[in-house]
Design an enzyme around this catalytic site. Sequence first.
Site, PDB file in Angstrom:
ATOM      1  N   PRO A 124      38.977  39.462  49.250  1.00 40.25           N
ATOM      2  CA  PRO A 124      39.558  39.911  47.987  1.00 40.25           C
ATOM      3  C   PRO A 124      39.515  38.784  46.961  1.00 40.25           C
ATOM      4  CG  PRO A 124      41.279  39.524  49.621  1.00 40.25           C
ATOM      5  CD  PRO A 124      39.972  39.398  50.335  1.00 40.25           C
ATOM      6  N   LYS A 125      39.274  39.144  45.729  1.00 43.04           N
ATOM      7  CA  LYS A 125      39.295  38.151  44.645  1.00 43.04           C
ATOM      8  C   LYS A 125      40.739  38.064  44.147  1.00 43.04           C
ATOM      9  CE  LYS A 125      36.908  36.810  40.408  1.00 43.04           C
ATOM     10  NZ  LYS A 125      38.120  36.539  39.613  1.00 43.04           N
ATOM     11  N   VAL A 126      41.456  37.127  44.711  1.00 44.35           N
ATOM     12  CA  VAL A 126      42.880  36.977  44.408  1.00 44.35           C
ATOM     13  C   VAL A 126      43.044  36.494  42.970  1.00 44.35           C
ATOM     14  CG1 VAL A 126      45.019  35.836  45.082  1.00 44.35           C
ATOM     15  CG2 VAL A 126      43.345  36.501  46.832  1.00 44.35           C
ATOM     16  N   ASP A 278      41.638  41.227  41.529  1.00 43.11           N
ATOM     17  CA  ASP A 278      40.865  41.828  40.442  1.00 43.11           C
ATOM     18  C   ASP A 278      39.428  42.112  40.857  1.00 43.11           C
ATOM     19  OD1 ASP A 278      39.999  39.227  40.501  1.00 43.11           O
ATOM     20  OD2 ASP A 278      40.194  38.860  38.350  1.00 43.11           O
ATOM     21  N   GLY A 279      39.210  42.239  42.173  1.00 45.25           N
ATOM     22  CA  GLY A 279      37.889  42.552  42.678  1.00 45.25           C
ATOM     23  C   GLY A 279      37.684  41.953  44.051  1.00 45.25           C
TER      24      GLY A 279
END
Length: 561
Positions: A124-126, A278-279
């Site tokens: 996950p793009k934290v 966010d991605g």
Amino acid sequence: MRLWKSMAWGILLWHSQSGALCPAWPPARAAEEIARLQQQLADWNDIYWKQGVSAVDDSVYDQLSARLVQWQRCVGQDVSSTPVSPPLNGTTMHPVAHTGVRKLADRQAVEQWMRGRSELWVQPKVDGVAVTLLYQNGKLARAISRGNGLQGEDWTPKIRLIPSIPQSTQGALANAVLQGEIFLQREGHIQQRMGGMNARSKVAGMLMRQDNASALNSLGIFIWAWPDGPANMPERLSQLAKAGFSLTKKYSLVVKDASEVERARQSWLTSALPFVTDGVVIRMAKEPASQYWRPGQGDWLAAWKYPPVAQVAQVSAIQFSVGKSGKITVVASLVPVILDDKRVQRVNIGSVKRWEAWDIAPGDQILVSLAGQGIPRLDEVVWRSRERSKPVPPDSHFNSLTCFYASETCQEQFISRLVWLGSRSALGLDGMGEASWRALHQTHRFEHIFSWLALTSAQIANTPGFAKGKSEQIWRQFNLARRQPFTRWIMAMDIPLTQAALQASGDRSWEQLLMRTEQHWRQLPATGERRAGRVIDWRDNPQIKTLSRWLAAQHIPGFGS
């Protein structure tokens, strides 16, 4: 509601250059607009990183930054000075540079990027603030903000106060450089439902302010890089987990193709997570030696971000629509944006008064999201163009009793009335949308809203743009309309009653309707004194009386003697 004929198109006409949409500005204006937006972003950036205060939503800042880069490329301007990263206040060198991450636009781009690469993982793009953690002799020696990727601020005192960040390490991590994201810890955060919550700004604020040590308890760390760490990814993740950086192992998955990336991305978007995202980030297990890491050159990893809940859109024109009741509504035409797979190219602003309060002109940047049933909604104006060229709204003399007959000033309300009478709420003329009504009216110059009844099949067939099948369908629909009951025709004439009230009245002819008193109308469902008065005004209107006589001459049920 239909668009006002003399709609005012903005000065922003668009052309394509290198695949980007570019404003057709004169050079002087282009330079001014770019300089103004660049300065605004720099001011927001400065406040954000120096004071820990977000003057604008993270997503808005990101999108306006991208818009600035787009404009600069359109005019061939150097984009190196674009303030999309923190101002360089700190002078502490990173032991290993932060490369940043390349953004991929869609699944096709993901497939292309993955082609030829092996041993891929997805995480996950934290959404938080990037940091370097330097461990020496088993102790946290230094913490450095990302800065420009080469050097940043010394955040060590603040980072030592975050309980979730290990202060000591062992084994291979006793002397190691780690890069990761400091994030706001959340319990059961579902990104799709809860959004970004401006998490990045909140974290930055906590790290910048001097009087909130207790707030640091709510921060966590997600390690996404261990430069020169174990070559074997599972071993790398295992050692990080044993050292107290457990989230990395928990949220790292092996992927073989774009479908698996997409599944993970969708799962993390809709599942409860301990952080805002966010991605996703796709990365190769095999990384180059840290001495070769440079800002902007991390070709072994890429990000596929989630589409923003709201999009910054460029206003290309302001238009006015007049509904069948005479209400004037303002509509902003947009340079198209995509929201939740929906192409959005216009948004309803509301009344003229509301438009004036919003102060929106062509060239402005507005934030648009989707409300219920996927309807575009104006959220805010995020950037105003220097040039304020606004159209003049039409006169506000229209009302529910105007424009049953066509005239130069009545065109839009007249078209709205035609669209209404063809709808299922009135005569139910299948296939008759606004475009068809406009074509018929422009060709045959209707006198009033029922003039189409006098058209011959040949006239309909000779209407420009009508194929044979289309014209035959319209001819059939017009003939079928003649058989519609009296109440349907009254609805088509826009009587100010609900269908339920009209049915309850029991009127089946114009003669019966003329005999009704205001007291009779008041007793009908959902019809009070005010609406009853409107019915009387409608019935006694000269245009309505003339139309009733014309319908009688056409032998429409209920209008003859």
